[in-house]
Design a protein around this motif. Structure first.
Motif, PDB file in Angstrom:
ATOM      1  N   VAL A 147       0.837  -1.208   0.000  1.00 18.61           N
ATOM      2  CA  VAL A 147       0.000   0.000   0.000  1.00 18.61           C
ATOM      3  C   VAL A 147       0.870   1.256   0.000  1.00 18.61           C
ATOM      4  N   VAL A 148       1.878   1.282   0.868  1.00 22.16           N
ATOM      5  CA  VAL A 148       2.747   2.463   0.960  1.00 22.16           C
ATOM      6  C   VAL A 148       3.559   2.654  -0.322  1.00 22.16           C
ATOM      7  N   GLY A 149       4.078   1.565  -0.882  1.00 21.31           N
ATOM      8  CA  GLY A 149       4.878   1.665  -2.101  1.00 21.31           C
ATOM      9  C   GLY A 149       4.063   2.127  -3.301  1.00 21.31           C
ATOM     10  N   ILE A 150       2.844   1.591  -3.451  1.00 16.20           N
ATOM     11  CA  ILE A 150       1.998   1.962  -4.589  1.00 16.20           C
ATOM     12  C   ILE A 150       1.570   3.422  -4.496  1.00 16.20           C
ATOM     13  N   THR A 151       1.117   3.848  -3.324  1.00 21.38           N
ATOM     14  CA  THR A 151       0.625   5.223  -3.183  1.00 21.38           C
ATOM     15  C   THR A 151       1.749   6.243  -3.199  1.00 21.38           C
ATOM     16  N   PHE A 156      -0.087  13.946  -2.233  1.00 21.35           N
ATOM     17  CA  PHE A 156      -1.071  13.207  -1.458  1.00 21.35           C
ATOM     18  C   PHE A 156      -0.683  11.753  -1.211  1.00 21.35           C
ATOM     19  N   GLY A 157       0.239  11.223  -1.996  1.00 24.07           N
ATOM     20  CA  GLY A 157       0.564   9.801  -1.938  1.00 24.07           C
ATOM     21  C   GLY A 157       0.946   9.285  -0.561  1.00 24.07           C
ATOM     22  N   PRO A 158       1.920   9.913   0.124  1.00 24.91           N
ATOM     23  CA  PRO A 158       2.309   9.423   1.452  1.00 24.91           C
ATOM     24  C   PRO A 158       1.150   9.371   2.437  1.00 24.91           C
ATOM     25  N   PHE A 159       0.224  10.341   2.368  1.00 22.35           N
ATOM     26  CA  PHE A 159      -0.921  10.342   3.277  1.00 22.35           C
ATOM     27  C   PHE A 159      -1.933   9.276   2.886  1.00 22.35           C
ATOM     28  N   LEU A 160      -2.159   9.113   1.567  1.00 21.71           N
ATOM     29  CA  LEU A 160      -3.098   8.092   1.107  1.00 21.71           C
ATOM     30  C   LEU A 160      -2.666   6.698   1.550  1.00 21.71           C
ATOM     31  N   GLY A 161      -1.358   6.451   1.578  1.00 19.83           N
ATOM     32  CA  GLY A 161      -0.877   5.142   1.985  1.00 19.83           C
ATOM     33  C   GLY A 161      -0.799   4.968   3.486  1.00 19.83           C
ATOM     34  N   ALA A 162      -0.456   6.024   4.210  1.00 11.80           N
ATOM     35  CA  ALA A 162      -0.233   5.899   5.654  1.00 11.80           C
ATOM     36  C   ALA A 162      -1.538   5.845   6.442  1.00 11.80           C
TER      37      ALA A 162
END
Length: 383
Positions: free
Chosen positions: A267-271, A277-283
């Protein structure tokens, strides 16, 4: 009375006519935006395998060139055979990498998802306890508490969604067959592109210089190099960076004893490929899941991901991506938001490099016109 149309009047007529035609076309497109987007979607679905083949060829070009150089310097084979062997080598390595990734990563990922779904009832009960405590803290009545719990408890919705999608497994099997067919078409297209890339590029150059004036063709030729540079720098670099972040997350989750380490890392790698926004979307979803398991785990992961994102933003990304794209943080936020609204996750990922190219093209064109008009504007900084 005979009216003579001189060169200046003819130029104005052409300009006004073109402006009116463009305005009418834009008005028509805006009025039928849904139909236009539907038409574009159908076109992309038809051309999808070939566009994906172009993307694969773009990614494999640099490795293929390196392998081809090794064959030419270390063997006495003809250039055509060196190219063929280089293409076959990089594609065999690509297929081997994908196969090993599926053989190693996918079983662990599916096992984590299966364990998570198995424990979903327990997590739902924990969430219910948290919501009851929150209702007591807020002093809500029993009816208000039930309303709050029904609105915030997402797990029944997840369970219903899973139950609804289970009967579609047969349809998913057909979709998988279509997907594999499209992958084979894409791989074949990528192979042909790499084998004949010089002829294809020469054909594009001939078309460019035959359709446009020399100055415009030179500008488009230089601009195409900027396109290649930006996409090589941003897309390839971002994929490598996200892969590294995913691996570090997996190792960190294992060291801290978190469950579902493969799922969290995935999840973290894909986002992470999504800017801003990516780091927040995954975390955020990972923190919520860990909060239901152990609140201490959620706090520990939040600190870990915060440190990881700082290291990624200040160390890994500058090393991997190199120079900046030349646009400010406002335009990055703008391009991610607009790209996501129009094309979803793919738009959020591609929005930044596409907008950077549009921005660079408009900037270069404006500077060229200013030089032609002999206008010099000085930039002023704020006090």
């Amino acid at each position: 009375m005979k009216v003579e149309i001189n060169r200046d009047m003819r130029r104005k007529i052409i300009i006004y006519s073109c402006s009116l035609a463009i305005a009418i076309i834009l008005f028509t497109l805006i009025n039928h935006l849904e139909d236009v987007m539907s038409f574009i979607g159908r076109g992309l679905s038809i051309l999808g395998p070939f566009l994906f083949g172009i993307a694969i060829a773009f990614l494999m070009n640099k490795p293929m060139e390196w392998v081809e150089k090794q064959f030419r310097t270390r063997t006495s084979l003809k250039p055509g055979k060196c190219r063929l062997l280089a293409v076959l080598t990089v594609f065999l390595l690509l297929i081997l990498f994908v196969f090993l990734s599926f053989a190693v990563v996918i079983p662990s990922l599916l096992d984590s998802i299966r364990q998570f779904m198995h424990s979903l009832t327990d997590y739902s009960e924990t969430l219910g306890q948290y919501l009851n405590s929150l209702a007591d803290m807020l002093g809500l009545s029993a009816k208000q508490s039930e309303t709050l719990i029904s609105q915030l408890d997402l797990f029944p919705s997840i369970s219903r969604a899973v139950q609804q999608y289970l009967p579609r497994l047969a349809d998913m099997g057909m979709d998988l067959v279509k997907f594999l067919m499209n992958v084979l078409i894409s791989l074949a297209a990528a192979v042909y592109i790499l084998l004949d890339k010089e002829k294809l590029l020469m054909g594009i150059r001939k078309l460019n210089y035959s359709l446009f004036s020399t100055d415009a063709a030179n500008y488009l030729s230089l601009y195409s190099r900027d396109v290649q540079h930006v996409f090589e720098q941003y897309i390839v670099g971002n994929l490598i960076d996200s892969f590294i972040v995913g691996v570090i997350t997996y190792i960190g989750c294992l060291l801290m004893g978190f469950p579902y380490a493969p799922m969290f890392a995935f999840v973290v790698g894909i986002t992470n490929v999504i800017p801003v926004f990516g780091p927040f979307l995954g975390a955020i979803p990972v923190i919520i899941i860990l909060l239901l398991i152990k609140p201490w785990y959620a706090l520990l992961f939040a600190v870990f991901i915060l440190v990881l994102q700082q290291v990624d933003g200040n160390v890994l990304k500058p090393i991997i991506l190199g120079d900046k794209l030349g646009i400010s943080g406002f335009w990055i936020l703008f391009s991610v938001s607009v790209g996501g609204a129009l094309f979803g996750i793919l738009g959020m990922f591609l929005g930044v490099p596409v907008f950077a190219l549009i921005y660079a093209g408009i900037r270069d064109l404006a500077e060229m016109r200013l030089r032609e008009k002999n206008i010099h504007l000085e930039e002023k900084t704020g006090n």
